[in-house]
Design a protein around this motif. Structure first.
Motif, PDB file in Angstrom:
ATOM      1  N   ASN A 102       0.840  -1.212   0.000  1.00 24.09           N
ATOM      2  CA  ASN A 102       0.000   0.000   0.000  1.00 24.09           C
ATOM      3  C   ASN A 102       0.871   1.256   0.000  1.00 24.09           C
ATOM      4  OD1 ASN A 102      -2.413  -1.391  -0.023  1.00 24.09           O
ATOM      5  ND2 ASN A 102      -2.603  -1.429   2.215  1.00 24.09           N
ATOM      6  N   ALA A 103       1.995   1.193   0.751  1.00 22.61           N
ATOM      7  CA  ALA A 103       2.900   2.352   0.787  1.00 22.61           C
ATOM      8  C   ALA A 103       3.522   2.604  -0.589  1.00 22.61           C
ATOM      9  CB  ALA A 103       3.982   2.123   1.834  1.00 22.61           C
ATOM     10  N   ILE A 126       2.369   1.705  -3.574  1.00 25.81           N
ATOM     11  CA  ILE A 126       1.346   2.207  -4.505  1.00 25.81           C
ATOM     12  C   ILE A 126       0.999   3.656  -4.201  1.00 25.81           C
ATOM     13  CG2 ILE A 126      -1.065   1.933  -5.234  1.00 25.81           C
ATOM     14  CD1 ILE A 126      -0.683  -1.105  -4.703  1.00 25.81           C
ATOM     15  N   GLY A 127       0.893   3.956  -2.909  1.00 28.02           N
ATOM     16  CA  GLY A 127       0.537   5.330  -2.505  1.00 28.02           C
ATOM     17  C   GLY A 127       1.597   6.344  -2.901  1.00 28.02           C
ATOM     18  N   TYR A 128       2.884   6.027  -2.647  1.00 22.23           N
ATOM     19  CA  TYR A 128       3.954   6.953  -3.014  1.00 22.23           C
ATOM     20  C   TYR A 128       4.088   7.086  -4.538  1.00 22.23           C
ATOM     21  CZ  TYR A 128       5.400   7.108   1.852  1.00 22.23           C
ATOM     22  OH  TYR A 128       5.439   7.303   3.206  1.00 22.23           O
ATOM     23  N   GLU A 134       1.582   6.952  -6.621  1.00 28.33           N
ATOM     24  CA  GLU A 134       0.487   7.851  -7.020  1.00 28.33           C
ATOM     25  C   GLU A 134       0.821   9.308  -6.680  1.00 28.33           C
ATOM     26  OE1 GLU A 134      -2.896   6.314  -5.009  1.00 28.33           O
ATOM     27  OE2 GLU A 134      -3.295   4.738  -6.500  1.00 28.33           O
ATOM     28  N   LEU A 135       1.463   9.518  -5.521  1.00 26.94           N
ATOM     29  CA  LEU A 135       1.841  10.885  -5.130  1.00 26.94           C
ATOM     30  C   LEU A 135       2.903  11.452  -6.074  1.00 26.94           C
ATOM     31  CD1 LEU A 135       1.930  10.540  -1.236  1.00 26.94           C
ATOM     32  CD2 LEU A 135       0.308  11.888  -2.576  1.00 26.94           C
ATOM     33  N   TYR A 192       9.235  11.374  -2.189  1.00 27.72           N
ATOM     34  CA  TYR A 192       8.367  10.208  -2.382  1.00 27.72           C
ATOM     35  C   TYR A 192       9.149   9.018  -2.936  1.00 27.72           C
ATOM     36  CZ  TYR A 192       4.463  13.443  -1.669  1.00 27.72           C
ATOM     37  OH  TYR A 192       3.595  14.361  -1.142  1.00 27.72           O
ATOM     38  N   ARG A 226       1.840   5.591   5.470  1.00 29.02           N
ATOM     39  CA  ARG A 226       0.691   5.521   4.566  1.00 29.02           C
ATOM     40  C   ARG A 226      -0.475   4.901   5.295  1.00 29.02           C
ATOM     41  NH1 ARG A 226      -0.100   8.805   1.059  1.00 29.02           N
ATOM     42  NH2 ARG A 226      -1.531   7.339   0.092  1.00 29.02           N
TER      43      ARG A 226
END
Length: 323
Positions: free
Chosen positions: A250-251, A253-255, A257-258, A272, A323
């Motif tokens: 999840n971290a 994927i989240g970074y 996207e950021l 990021y 995240r």
């Protein structure tokens, strides 16, 4: 009597028959007992038949006592008895290789006969008189109170008759038995029902020691329990690992996207990217630990002692959990 013996009784039985039925001999015997019996073979229409005589005294008139003689042909009954004894001998011969204690019981007449006893379970002076006497003797050797009660509900004379009438072919039980040398053993007892043509109900009781079988069963049960525990542990481990792997994923994927969202901002994307790299390394290390567990289970893992940086691990955890 002499004429009857001469014409009808086979030669091998004549002398015995005449001696036993001589009048003075009968008077002497019947003076001390209520009745007297003799069996012998006769020729009837060219065939040998087995007869039975019963002699009793009728004292209705005290001044003139009379002897009553009843004669009957018991060939069929005798043949059935011989057949049953032969069958029993065959059963005993086959069963003695497995069962050290074999008993024959007549449920109709409530008698017990020790057909075979090699002394392994019960000493040689074992001599029950009735079926319930046998139950009492056996119960006294059972170590567990619940098994004692269970034994009584299964093997008393009435319980066996009831089981037979209900259609059962056999009754069996396993119990802990204290042998005459005070050693404790597991015993299996089987009672097999046999009904004769005369209507009498018999049963054969077979008993043997099953210590090895019980030990194997207990070992298999323990192994199964251990396997179930290991299976549950693996399932729990996989559940935990899937949760642990999901966190750095999840971290990442989240970074990503950021970074995509702030692509023009070099300072943010660099930050990021640094965190994404840290989360990826954490995930890679986690997967490495899973592989290491597999190596430990296969016995191929070796211990490698090395220093580690607590601050670096703490920083990585902050990246992942941020995240």
């Amino acid at each position: 009597v002499n004429e009857f013996a001469r014409k009808n009784i086979i030669d091998s039985d004549k002398r015995r028959f005449l001696a036993a039925t001589e009048l003075n001999e009968l008077k002497k015997v019947l003076a001390n007992q209520r009745e007297y019996h003799i069996e012998y073979d006769v020729y009837v229409n060219g065939y040998i038949r087995h007869f039975h005589n019963r002699y009793t005294i009728n004292n209705t008139n005290a001044d003139e006592p009379h002897m009553l003689i009843s004669i009957r042909d018991i060939t069929d009954i005798t043949n059935e008895r011989v057949k049953r004894q032969t069958e029993l001998q065959l059963i005993v011969a086959a069963a003695t290789t497995v069962y050290p204690l074999i008993l024959e019981s007549n449920l109709t007449k409530d008698t017990v006969h020790v057909a075979f006893n090699n002394g392994e379970l019960i000493e040689w002076d074992f001599s029950p008189t009735t079926i319930d006497d046998l139950v009492n003797i056996t119960v006294s050797t059972i170590s567990d109170n619940l098994q004692r009660a269970d034994y009584r509900t299964k093997f008393t004379r009435q319980a066996l008759i009831k089981a037979f009438e209900a259609g059962k072919k056999e009754v069996s039980m396993r119990f802990r038995h204290v042998r005459y040398d005070n050693t404790l053993h597991w015993i299996e007892k089987k009672v097999i029902f046999m009904e004769s043509k005369t209507g009498e109900l018999f049963c054969i009781s077979l008993s043997h020691c099953i210590d090895e079988e019980v030990e194997q069963t207990m070992a298999m049960s323990a192994a199964k329990e251990q396997a179930e525990i290991a299976s549950k542990a693996k399932s729990q481990f996989l559940f935990n690992m899937s949760h642990d792997i999901r966190t750095p994923m999840n971290a990442i994927i989240g970074y990503a996207e950021l970074m995509e969202r702030h692509w023009g901002d070099n300072e943010l994307t660099t930050n990021y990217l640094h965190k994404l790299k840290g989360a990826s390394q954490f995930l890679l290390a986690l997967i490495g630990n899973v592989l290491e567990i597999a190596r430990i289970e296969s016995g191929k893992e070796t211990l490698n002692e090395a220093p580690w940086n607590l601050k670096k691990i703490n920083d990585t955890l902050e990246i992942v959990l941020d995240r």
